[in-house]
Design a protein around this motif. Structure first.
Motif, mmCIF file in Angstrom:
data_model
loop_
_atom_site.group_PDB
_atom_site.id
_atom_site.type_symbol
_atom_site.label_atom_id
_atom_site.label_comp_id
_atom_site.label_asym_id
_atom_site.label_seq_id
_atom_site.Cartn_x
_atom_site.Cartn_y
_atom_site.Cartn_z
ATOM 1 N N LEU A 91 -5.654 -1.003 -10.647
ATOM 2 C CA LEU A 91 -6.954 -0.160 -10.525
ATOM 3 C C LEU A 91 -6.554 0.750 -11.549
ATOM 4 O O LEU A 91 -7.637 1.634 -12.108
ATOM 5 C CB LEU A 91 -6.670 0.166 -9.203
ATOM 6 C CG LEU A 91 -7.634 -0.751 -8.315
ATOM 7 C CD1 LEU A 91 -6.958 -0.590 -6.596
ATOM 8 C CD2 LEU A 91 -8.776 -1.204 -8.400
ATOM 9 N N ARG B 118 -6.534 8.976 -13.178
ATOM 10 C CA ARG B 118 -7.276 8.863 -11.825
ATOM 11 C C ARG B 118 -6.207 9.213 -11.228
ATOM 12 O O ARG B 118 -4.827 9.358 -10.810
ATOM 13 C CB ARG B 118 -7.226 7.510 -11.909
ATOM 14 C CG ARG B 118 -8.181 7.406 -10.196
ATOM 15 C CD ARG B 118 -9.106 5.946 -10.090
ATOM 16 N NE ARG B 118 -9.839 5.930 -11.014
ATOM 17 C CZ ARG B 118 -11.429 6.324 -10.527
ATOM 18 N NH1 ARG B 118 -11.520 7.063 -10.080
ATOM 19 N NH2 ARG B 118 -12.426 5.482 -11.510
ATOM 20 N N LEU C 272 -11.945 12.900 -11.429
ATOM 21 C CA LEU C 272 -12.046 11.433 -10.861
ATOM 22 C C LEU C 272 -11.572 11.620 -9.361
ATOM 23 O O LEU C 272 -10.899 11.939 -8.799
ATOM 24 C CB LEU C 272 -11.670 10.256 -12.032
ATOM 25 C CG LEU C 272 -11.539 10.102 -13.311
ATOM 26 C CD1 LEU C 272 -10.952 9.210 -13.569
ATOM 27 C CD2 LEU C 272 -13.372 10.264 -13.760
ATOM 28 N N ALA C 273 -12.765 10.445 -8.607
ATOM 29 C CA ALA C 273 -12.684 10.933 -7.006
ATOM 30 C C ALA C 273 -11.497 9.679 -7.403
ATOM 31 O O ALA C 273 -10.585 9.120 -7.781
ATOM 32 C CB ALA C 273 -13.056 9.153 -6.670
ATOM 33 N N LEU D 126 -7.436 7.574 -5.392
ATOM 34 C CA LEU D 126 -7.289 6.101 -5.417
ATOM 35 C C LEU D 126 -7.042 6.229 -3.935
ATOM 36 O O LEU D 126 -5.531 6.915 -4.088
ATOM 37 C CB LEU D 126 -6.755 5.096 -6.500
ATOM 38 C CG LEU D 126 -5.720 4.110 -5.811
ATOM 39 C CD1 LEU D 126 -7.347 3.075 -5.228
ATOM 40 C CD2 LEU D 126 -5.531 3.457 -6.895
ATOM 41 N N CYS E 264 -16.112 2.841 0.446
ATOM 42 C CA CYS E 264 -15.650 3.161 -0.334
ATOM 43 C C CYS E 264 -15.178 1.173 -0.343
ATOM 44 O O CYS E 264 -14.395 0.948 0.284
ATOM 45 C CB CYS E 264 -15.265 3.895 -0.734
ATOM 46 S SG CYS E 264 -12.953 3.544 0.127
ATOM 47 N N THR F 34 -15.595 11.331 -1.340
ATOM 48 C CA THR F 34 -15.637 9.576 -0.786
ATOM 49 C C THR F 34 -14.377 8.977 -2.210
ATOM 50 O O THR F 34 -14.470 9.401 -3.344
ATOM 51 C CB THR F 34 -17.366 9.193 -1.794
ATOM 52 O OG1 THR F 34 -18.186 10.081 -0.916
ATOM 53 C CG2 THR F 34 -16.852 7.843 -2.211
ATOM 54 N N PRO F 35 -13.829 8.442 -2.158
ATOM 55 C CA PRO F 35 -12.839 7.829 -2.717
ATOM 56 C C PRO F 35 -13.132 6.595 -4.130
ATOM 57 O O PRO F 35 -13.865 5.923 -3.447
ATOM 58 C CB PRO F 35 -11.489 6.643 -1.767
ATOM 59 C CG PRO F 35 -11.864 7.432 -0.733
ATOM 60 C CD PRO F 35 -12.901 7.757 -0.712
ATOM 61 N N HIS F 36 -12.319 6.463 -4.491
ATOM 62 C CA HIS F 36 -13.052 5.824 -5.556
ATOM 63 C C HIS F 36 -12.566 4.134 -4.649
ATOM 64 O O HIS F 36 -13.512 3.487 -5.153
ATOM 65 C CB HIS F 36 -11.704 5.583 -6.627
ATOM 66 C CG HIS F 36 -12.176 4.532 -7.984
ATOM 67 N ND1 HIS F 36 -12.988 4.458 -8.925
ATOM 68 C CD2 HIS F 36 -11.005 3.535 -8.105
ATOM 69 C CE1 HIS F 36 -13.095 3.200 -9.839
ATOM 70 N NE2 HIS F 36 -11.074 3.192 -9.878
ATOM 71 N N ALA F 37 -11.370 3.964 -4.532
ATOM 72 C CA ALA F 37 -11.210 3.116 -3.376
ATOM 73 C C ALA F 37 -10.182 3.448 -2.144
ATOM 74 O O ALA F 37 -9.381 3.611 -2.600
ATOM 75 C CB ALA F 37 -11.054 1.657 -4.425
#
Lengths: 418, 418
Positions: free
Chosen positions: A415, A123, A80-81, A83, A375, A192-195
């Motif tokens: 998150l 994550r 998973l990307a 956080l 993101c 590319t981060p999740h956020a």
């Protein structure tokens, strides 16, 4: 998942504050303040300090091609990307100890809460320190985050030189060698981060005046920089009647009055500053031939900035006290709106501790302005005394800082719990 | 006495203009212009040139303790106080050829008309060139005339030094030695002239715009110089809301608007100039902490100057956009009214040639400002192109100059005929 959504309660305020004091020693000025210019020895030492702290919390540590440093707490699903939480460790030449450092060490405090509570999450979570946010040694700033977010080419960044003629590329090579020697893993490419979440001091007076310890930030206002020149005619101050004058100062005064009126139509969110002003020949008894001044114009809305831009151009095309005017744009940065969903999560977290917290638009730039293009991004602000930053007098209250870090932790937990 | 009251008709315009061209060679700049700093080699050479011209017209020549040079045409009654005509031969560093020189050589032209017409008069006539009117090498200016008129002590004047550290006293000693070697008679003390007349270029645009070749000058306006400082607070241009600002530029802008309004109540004769302006720290994205500006305020009426002075002080005591203001006076020179009778004689003489001539108040200082304290004094102005002076572009029309010299000669003749 309860321990995740109330992660803020697990923050160790004392350890967080000890970390702040510890970091403040790296590049400390006497009697107070900080000088930790991007990629200088202090800045590199601060990176290694961060890496050591991350390792103590069981993190993998990475650096990328721009010297950005990452502490990774693995998730149950490593695919998973991650956080991403962070800010920067570099400073202005004569700075305080909170700008940037706060956001990185707040991330570290969150990692500690997860680690010491042995809290599981699918994550991965990473804390980042971005290279050269300040731009004080190598202009422009936010090099690491702009490159990471695909907003600026590495070649352009590497070519910058400092006042001593040292190239960014050479200073960076030293930094990377040091991280390599510190056995940090090289992970060259951006991802590319999740956020992305960033906690920062407000650098303005609003939260302090409201007595609020933290707030959500909804975006970063855009800024247009202008240079305006009025051309008149030099003449004897004693012998030239008003009707025969083309006084560049008088022209500038009249134009500025008109610019102010145009600005006032757009309410309280607009920021209009004339910070530089010069006259030629600048003599008491000579009517000025030329007046030059700067305008720093900011607003959260691109539409308002565009409307004012058009209005400024139109005003500058007129004649002012017999003087022609010329307005040129020296810089233009579009406003950024943060991710609505993320802002709401942050706002909810903040309001657990500060029910009257406002939502602010950032007046200053931050690494988050670039990440927002990569993101979902949001920020938290906390108050700083008298709104002062970039100065040894920069000061925050520990009690406020703890609340801000807890609100950040709750946002992260929310998150991760999804 | 008819030949005296119409002395202007006897002026030799060609010889006068030849003298102007001749003098323009002493200290000539290439391709045009003049550099003849007070008491420099060129200035001393110009004195000797003047002495030679005076002797050719049968004059006795004198110098005094300040190096002022006099050409004396004896009267039938040598005991009468002489009628004095003149101006100065020194110039600004990069000047034109007319400022000062015109008034001295116009006097020479009058002496020539008297000499060549063998015209008798009871009262002696003297032409003077005053030392260091410009003040460009040794500040302040008008040294010779101020001392002669008892307005300034010699000790204070002699103590001034130029940019190379040369004392006025030493430069003057060289000058006096040279005049002595040129067998000019030493007449150390000032005397009280019967009257003083000075022809000068206007250094402003009024006569040229009216198409008038000369006019009478009724006085010299007074001038107050002020330095104004506004103290606010430096802050971030992006993060500080309007309501939290103490912007020194905004304060200065508001105060200047109020000062302008106060000035506007006093009609067209007032001159109000802001020639210097500076901001601290003078950075585009920082709200200015300090604004400093100069005011050059002039008016022919001492009462108006006093009223505006009081008003300015009152305005400066208020708070402007949250900034405190401080107004200090750096210089104050009272206005001078010339002698009514003498002004009328000059005005009548001028209007023979230029019936529509106005009467002007001088906006600039002249040696006459000091002489007015010693004896009845008046001036004549003639136009200069575009009002330009203190610059190689300074230019006058020969036809205008001849008329101005004839009007001066008629004024002299009228006084001598009494």
């Amino acid at each position: 998942m309860n321990e995740l959504t109330s992660l803020g309660a697990s923050i160790d305020g004392q350890r967080f504050w000890d970390d702040m004091l510890d970091q403040a020693r790296i590049g400390a000025l006497s009697p107070r303040g900080l000088r930790r210019l991007a990629l200088d020895d202090n800045d590199n030492q601060a990176r290694c300090w961060l890496v050591d702290r991350g390792r103590a919390l069981g993190c993998e540590t990475y650096y990328d091609a721009l010297g950005n440093v990452f502490l990774r707490r693995e998730g149950e699903d490593p695919s998973l990307a991650p956080l991403l939480i962070g800010s920067h460790l570099d400073s202005q030449p004569s700075a305080g100890c909170y700008d940037g450092t706060l956001g990185v060490l707040a991330g570290l405090a969150v990692l500690r809460a997860l680690h010491e509570g042995d809290i599981r999450h699918r994550r991965p979570v990473e804390v980042v320190s971005w290279t050269n946010e300040e731009g004080a040694r190598f202009a422009p700033g936010a090099s690491g985050s702009a490159w990471f977010a695909g907003q600026r080419d590495a070649a352009e960044i590497l070519d910058a030189t400092d006042d001593d003629g040292v190239r960014f590329a050479d200073a960076l090579a030293d930094c990377l060698a040091r991280l390599d020697a510190h056995t940090v893993s090289y992970r060259p490419e951006p991802f590319t981060p999740h956020a992305f979440l960033e906690l920062h001091i407000e650098q303005g007076p609003v939260l302090e005046s409201m007595g609020v310890p933290a707030c959500a930030v909804t975006g970063i206002q855009g800024v247009n920089w202008y240079s305006v020149t009025l051309l008149g005619q030099a003449n004897h101050a004693g012998t030239t009647p008003e009707s025969a004058r083309r006084d560049a100062f008088t022209g500038a005064h009249a134009l500025i009055s008109a610019l102010r009126e145009a600005v006032a139509e757009h309410g309280e969110a607009v920021r209009f500053t004339i910070g530089k002003f010069a006259l030629e020949p600048n003599a008491t008894n000579t009517i000025p031939q030329q007046a030059t001044f700067s305008i720093d114009l900011r607003h959260p809305s691109a539409a308002v900035l565009a409307a004012l831009d058009e209005r400024f151009q139109r005003l500058a095309s007129e004649t002012w006290s017999g003087c022609s005017a010329e307005l040129s744009t020296s810089s233009r940065v579009a406003p950024v709106d943060f991710d609505d969903d993320l802002v709401e999560i942050v706002d909810t977290s903040v309001k657990r501790y500060a029910p009257t917290a406002p939502q602010l638009v950032s007046g200053a730039f931050h690494d988050a302005i670039h990440l927002a293009h990569r993101c979902p991004t949001a920020m938290l602000f906390m108050p700083c005394r008298d709104g002062i930053s970039h100065h040894p007098d920069e000061h925050i209250e520990r009690a406020d800082a703890e609340i801000a870090v807890r609100a950040l932790a709750d946002s992260v937990g929310t998150l991760l719990a999804r």
